[in-house]
Write a protein that holds these residues in place. Structure first.
Motif, PDB file in Angstrom:
ATOM      1  N   UNK A 143       5.807  -1.787 -19.313  1.00  0.00           N
ATOM      2  CA  UNK A 143       5.152  -2.379 -18.147  1.00  0.00           C
ATOM      3  C   UNK A 143       5.623  -3.814 -17.878  1.00  0.00           C
ATOM      4  N   UNK A 144       6.505  -4.326 -18.715  1.00  0.00           N
ATOM      5  CA  UNK A 144       6.990  -5.699 -18.539  1.00  0.00           C
ATOM      6  C   UNK A 144       8.280  -5.712 -17.734  1.00  0.00           C
ATOM      7  N   UNK A 145       8.563  -6.875 -17.111  1.00  0.00           N
ATOM      8  CA  UNK A 145       9.790  -7.018 -16.329  1.00  0.00           C
ATOM      9  C   UNK A 145       9.606  -6.495 -14.922  1.00  0.00           C
ATOM     10  N   UNK A 146      10.708  -6.114 -14.296  1.00  0.00           N
ATOM     11  CA  UNK A 146      10.657  -5.585 -12.932  1.00  0.00           C
ATOM     12  C   UNK A 146      10.335  -4.101 -13.011  1.00  0.00           C
ATOM     13  N   UNK A 147       9.232  -3.695 -12.457  1.00  0.00           N
ATOM     14  CA  UNK A 147       8.813  -2.291 -12.525  1.00  0.00           C
ATOM     15  C   UNK A 147       8.477  -1.772 -11.137  1.00  0.00           C
ATOM     16  N   UNK A 148       8.432  -0.455 -11.027  1.00  0.00           N
ATOM     17  CA  UNK A 148       7.975   0.198  -9.796  1.00  0.00           C
ATOM     18  C   UNK A 148       6.515   0.579 -10.018  1.00  0.00           C
ATOM     19  N   UNK A 149       5.659   0.139  -9.121  1.00  0.00           N
ATOM     20  CA  UNK A 149       4.232   0.395  -9.288  1.00  0.00           C
ATOM     21  C   UNK A 149       3.671   1.086  -8.054  1.00  0.00           C
ATOM     22  N   UNK A 150       2.924   2.163  -8.291  1.00  0.00           N
ATOM     23  CA  UNK A 150       2.293   2.862  -7.174  1.00  0.00           C
ATOM     24  C   UNK A 150       0.862   2.362  -6.999  1.00  0.00           C
ATOM     25  N   UNK A 151       0.514   1.913  -5.801  1.00  0.00           N
ATOM     26  CA  UNK A 151      -0.881   1.523  -5.555  1.00  0.00           C
ATOM     27  C   UNK A 151      -1.794   2.741  -5.720  1.00  0.00           C
ATOM     28  N   UNK A 152      -3.050   2.512  -6.079  1.00  0.00           N
ATOM     29  CA  UNK A 152      -3.988   3.637  -6.253  1.00  0.00           C
ATOM     30  C   UNK A 152      -4.265   4.341  -4.935  1.00  0.00           C
ATOM     31  N   UNK A 153      -4.532   5.653  -4.994  1.00  0.00           N
ATOM     32  CA  UNK A 153      -4.858   6.380  -3.760  1.00  0.00           C
ATOM     33  C   UNK A 153      -6.185   5.883  -3.196  1.00  0.00           C
ATOM     34  N   UNK A 154      -7.072   5.402  -4.079  1.00  0.00           N
ATOM     35  CA  UNK A 154      -8.313   4.803  -3.574  1.00  0.00           C
ATOM     36  C   UNK A 154      -8.086   3.309  -3.342  1.00  0.00           C
ATOM     37  N   UNK A 155      -7.275   3.027  -2.321  1.00  0.00           N
ATOM     38  CA  UNK A 155      -7.033   1.638  -1.917  1.00  0.00           C
ATOM     39  C   UNK A 155      -7.028   1.603  -0.400  1.00  0.00           C
ATOM     40  N   UNK A 156      -7.071   0.398   0.154  1.00  0.00           N
ATOM     41  CA  UNK A 156      -7.152   0.247   1.610  1.00  0.00           C
ATOM     42  C   UNK A 156      -5.780   0.268   2.283  1.00  0.00           C
ATOM     43  N   UNK A 157      -4.726   0.433   1.499  1.00  0.00           N
ATOM     44  CA  UNK A 157      -3.389   0.524   2.093  1.00  0.00           C
ATOM     45  C   UNK A 157      -3.333   1.699   3.053  1.00  0.00           C
ATOM     46  N   UNK A 158      -2.628   1.508   4.170  1.00  0.00           N
ATOM     47  CA  UNK A 158      -2.602   2.560   5.186  1.00  0.00           C
ATOM     48  C   UNK A 158      -1.309   3.363   5.162  1.00  0.00           C
ATOM     49  N   UNK A 159      -1.444   4.647   5.468  1.00  0.00           N
ATOM     50  CA  UNK A 159      -0.293   5.532   5.648  1.00  0.00           C
ATOM     51  C   UNK A 159      -0.489   6.215   6.995  1.00  0.00           C
ATOM     52  N   UNK A 160       0.437   6.016   7.901  1.00  0.00           N
ATOM     53  CA  UNK A 160       0.320   6.525   9.274  1.00  0.00           C
ATOM     54  C   UNK A 160      -0.999   6.078   9.911  1.00  0.00           C
ATOM     55  N   UNK A 161      -1.361   4.827   9.660  1.00  0.00           N
ATOM     56  CA  UNK A 161      -2.550   4.243  10.280  1.00  0.00           C
ATOM     57  C   UNK A 161      -3.876   4.614   9.656  1.00  0.00           C
ATOM     58  N   UNK A 162      -3.848   5.412   8.583  1.00  0.00           N
ATOM     59  CA  UNK A 162      -5.093   5.860   7.944  1.00  0.00           C
ATOM     60  C   UNK A 162      -5.149   5.341   6.513  1.00  0.00           C
TER      61      UNK A 162
END
Length: 342
Positions: A143-162
């Motif tokens: 988990x250290x250094x430059x990693x790829x992280x997926x935000x949780x599905x229960x977050x306010x980030x939008x996909x196609x406006x939702x």
């Protein structure tokens, strides 16, 4: 030694040590009630004669008096550094979204929640008795250094406006995988191994079978493993599940909740956040270590002033105003800046 200020009013940046519980917005709104009455930031003839309410009716009015904003929301559960910008200071707040931040968080193993923290509902319980400090220490390097992280599905980030959490709650399949983000974890270590010597408990809110099915449907065909079935160990209400405190320095955009959640999976268990403290955001910090560091004003100072501003000192300042002045970074406008340079 009190700092020498230019003529009033000024624009500026300061930080408050937000407590756990209230939303960041409510903290900003409460501080605004004080800011609009202070000659630090407002011309004396524009200061309201009556106490300022945070009601919607008064919002536009107070906005005209002075602008105020924050440089990066903290979840209600979280406490720590919340940067406040006033006047032209609001234009500098974007700097704090991408800056380096430091956190301390307590991870509780054996339980996964929809929000990845203790405010959410239990999605899954998993074995935790095999979790040792050595096992966690062995997993942390990935988990250290430059990693790829997926935000949780229960977050306010939008996909196609939702918002993502709406897909999960409504059981609507995601149009495409949640995009992983590149983040940098500069430091990540176990600060304290609590084991079972604590009072933390799993949330009482449970995910129903229907809700679990909805999440599986939302993630179907995207995640390798979409089952959210429980794998409980033999229940023993007298034993607290293992917990530990992690300390980290991370880039902007990092989800601390996701690190804890993913760590739980990496060690064959589950985990969620039960405490979260932002100890540093850029140069603003709870524990100043150098002359460049700027301390936070304790929330209790503002809370006390909201109940009763108190007496003014010999220079005409109340206690909260003096605390802000001592920790204020003044933002000058272009005219003043050029004048100073010539």
């Amino acid at each position: 030694m009190p700092k020498v200020l230019p003529s009033f009013p000024v624009s500026g940046l300061f930080a408050v040590a937000k407590p756990s519980g209230p939303t960041s917005m409510s903290v900003v709104n409460d501080i605004k009630r004080l800011v609009v009455t202070s000659r630090i930031f407002v011309e004396e003839d524009k200061i309201p004669k009556k106490p300022v309410s945070t009601s919607t009716k008064r919002h536009r009015y107070t906005k005209e008096i002075v602008k105020i904003g924050q440089g990066g929301t903290l979840d209600p559960l979280a406490d720590g550094v919340l940067v406040i910008g006033v006047g032209k200071g609001t234009k500098r707040l974007s700097e704090f979204l991408d800056c380096v931040k430091e956190y301390r968080t307590t991870a509780l193993f054996g339980c996964e929640t929809d929000s990845f923290d203790s405010e959410g509902a239990v999605v899954r319980v998993a074995p935790w008795k095999h979790v040792t400090r050595e096992l966690v220490d062995e997993a942390l390097p990935k988990f250290r250094g430059e990693i790829q992280q997926k935000p949780p599905i229960f977050s306010a980030l939008k996909m196609d406006g939702k918002p993502l959490y709406e897909y999960a709650r409504e059981g609507i399949p995601l149009p495409r995988p949640i995009e992983a983000r590149k983040v940098t974890i500069h430091n990540l270590d176990v600060k304290e191994w609590i084991a079972s010597d604590h009072t933390f408990r799993y949330p009482t809110k449970k995910f129903t079978d229907e809700q679990k099915a909805a999440v599986e449907k939302a993630l179907h065909g995207i995640e390798d493993q979409v089952k959210v079935n429980d794998e409980p160990e033999q229940a023993d209400d007298t034993v607290s599940a293992t917990a530990c405190v992690l300390q980290m320095k991370v880039s902007g955009g990092t989800y601390v909740r996701s690190i804890v959640h993913d760590l739980g999976h990496a060690i064959g268990s589950a985990a969620h956040v039960v405490t979260l403290t932002r100890s540093r955001q850029g140069r603003f910090t709870l524990e100043p270590e150098s002359e460049k560091d700027v301390a936070c004003v304790p929330w209790s100072v503002f809370e006390k002033a909201l109940a009763d501003p108190g007496e003014r000192d010999a220079d005409g300042w109340t206690e909260w105003e003096r605390a802000v002045i001592e920790n204020l970074e003044i933002v000058e406008d272009k005219h003043h800046h050029n004048k100073k340079d010539t």
